[in-house]
Design a protein around this motif. Structure first.
Motif, PDB file in Angstrom:
ATOM      1  N   ASP A  25       0.847  -1.223  -0.018  1.00  0.00           N
ATOM      2  CA  ASP A  25      -0.226  -0.301   0.214  1.00  0.00           C
ATOM      3  C   ASP A  25       0.769   0.976  -0.087  1.00  0.00           C
ATOM      4  N   LEU A  26       2.246   1.443   0.705  1.00  0.00           N
ATOM      5  CA  LEU A  26       2.750   2.546   0.856  1.00  0.00           C
ATOM      6  C   LEU A  26       3.830   2.798  -0.601  1.00  0.00           C
ATOM      7  N   ALA A  27       4.088   1.366  -1.207  1.00  0.00           N
ATOM      8  CA  ALA A  27       4.740   1.664  -2.507  1.00  0.00           C
ATOM      9  C   ALA A  27       3.543   2.090  -3.253  1.00  0.00           C
ATOM     10  N   LYS A  28       2.601   1.554  -3.385  1.00  0.00           N
ATOM     11  CA  LYS A  28       1.667   1.951  -4.045  1.00  0.00           C
ATOM     12  C   LYS A  28       1.121   3.486  -4.148  1.00  0.00           C
ATOM     13  N   ARG A  29       1.084   3.933  -3.518  1.00  0.00           N
ATOM     14  CA  ARG A  29       1.019   5.533  -3.278  1.00  0.00           C
ATOM     15  C   ARG A  29       1.824   6.313  -2.992  1.00  0.00           C
ATOM     16  N   LYS A  30       3.404   5.766  -3.086  1.00  0.00           N
ATOM     17  CA  LYS A  30       4.338   6.737  -3.146  1.00  0.00           C
ATOM     18  C   LYS A  30       4.668   6.567  -4.485  1.00  0.00           C
ATOM     19  N   GLY A  31       4.608   5.956  -5.471  1.00  0.00           N
ATOM     20  CA  GLY A  31       4.387   5.437  -7.102  1.00  0.00           C
ATOM     21  C   GLY A  31       6.052   4.481  -7.287  1.00  0.00           C
ATOM     22  N   LYS A  34       5.434  -1.373  -6.863  1.00  0.00           N
ATOM     23  CA  LYS A  34       4.891  -2.576  -4.865  1.00  0.00           C
ATOM     24  C   LYS A  34       5.388  -3.799  -4.672  1.00  0.00           C
ATOM     25  N   ARG A  35       5.043  -4.943  -6.035  1.00  0.00           N
ATOM     26  CA  ARG A  35       5.318  -5.710  -5.684  1.00  0.00           C
ATOM     27  C   ARG A  35       6.714  -6.222  -4.630  1.00  0.00           C
ATOM     28  N   ARG A  36       8.107  -4.996  -5.125  1.00  0.00           N
ATOM     29  CA  ARG A  36       9.096  -5.527  -4.871  1.00  0.00           C
ATOM     30  C   ARG A  36       9.141  -5.017  -3.310  1.00  0.00           C
ATOM     31  N   TRP A  37       8.621  -3.990  -2.830  1.00  0.00           N
ATOM     32  CA  TRP A  37       8.286  -3.683  -1.529  1.00  0.00           C
ATOM     33  C   TRP A  37       7.441  -4.405  -0.664  1.00  0.00           C
ATOM     34  N   ALA A  38       6.439  -4.909  -1.400  1.00  0.00           N
ATOM     35  CA  ALA A  38       5.565  -6.484  -0.675  1.00  0.00           C
ATOM     36  C   ALA A  38       6.433  -7.179  -0.300  1.00  0.00           C
ATOM     37  N   SER A  56       8.430   9.881  -2.391  1.00  0.00           N
ATOM     38  CA  SER A  56       7.775   9.603  -3.615  1.00  0.00           C
ATOM     39  C   SER A  56       8.218   9.128  -4.691  1.00  0.00           C
ATOM     40  N   GLN A  57       7.768   8.762  -6.038  1.00  0.00           N
ATOM     41  CA  GLN A  57       8.395   9.116  -7.009  1.00  0.00           C
ATOM     42  C   GLN A  57       7.009   9.862  -7.774  1.00  0.00           C
TER      43      GLN A  57
END
Length: 132
Positions: A25-31, A34-38, A56-57
């Motif tokens: 969720d946090l990676a998604k919000r920061k652009g 997502k998969r790597r951070w999860a 954020s990107q």
């Protein structure tokens, strides 16, 4: 194994799952990826701290909050509305490029320059594919 050991294992597994979901969720919000951070947070939950501190990107014009504000700006701000109407002739990708560029600078004095740049780039054959 006794009940205490089973409870600890269940709590650790729950922590891993919660860390993975929070990382996604946090990676998604920061652009970010997502998969790597999860996956990183699943196997190493303290990575959430690093993710929280990561910049954020996303460009300002890509955020949900700005998109909501943009709807009002495009409808009621006379200068932005005129620019959107002018660029509408080039299509939605040109308007989306204007939104992104305006989000970066948010300066009304830059509107004519942004519009001229988009029109010039459009005439040169750059049609901003992939923008929504």
């Amino acid at each position: 194994m006794d009940e205490t050991g089973d409870g600890v294992i269940v709590m650790i597994l729950a922590l891993w799952v919660v860390a993975a979901v929070a990382g996604w969720d946090l990676a998604k919000r920061k652009g970010l990826n997502k998969r790597r951070w999860a996956a990183t947070c699943l196997f190493f939950p303290p990575a959430l701290i690093g993710l929280a501190l990561t910049k954020s990107q996303q460009r300002p014009g890509e955020t949900e909050a700005f998109r909501n504000r943009w709807t009002s700006l495009a409808a009621y701000d006379p200068e932005i509305k005129a620019a959107v109407e002018r660029l509408s002739a080039l299509g939605p990708p040109a308007v989306a490029q204007f939104r992104l560029s305006w989000g970066d600078v948010q300066n009304k004095e830059a509107i004519p320059l942004i519009v001229a740049d988009i029109e010039q780039r459009w005439a040169a054959g750059e049609h901003f594919k992939g923008l929504r």
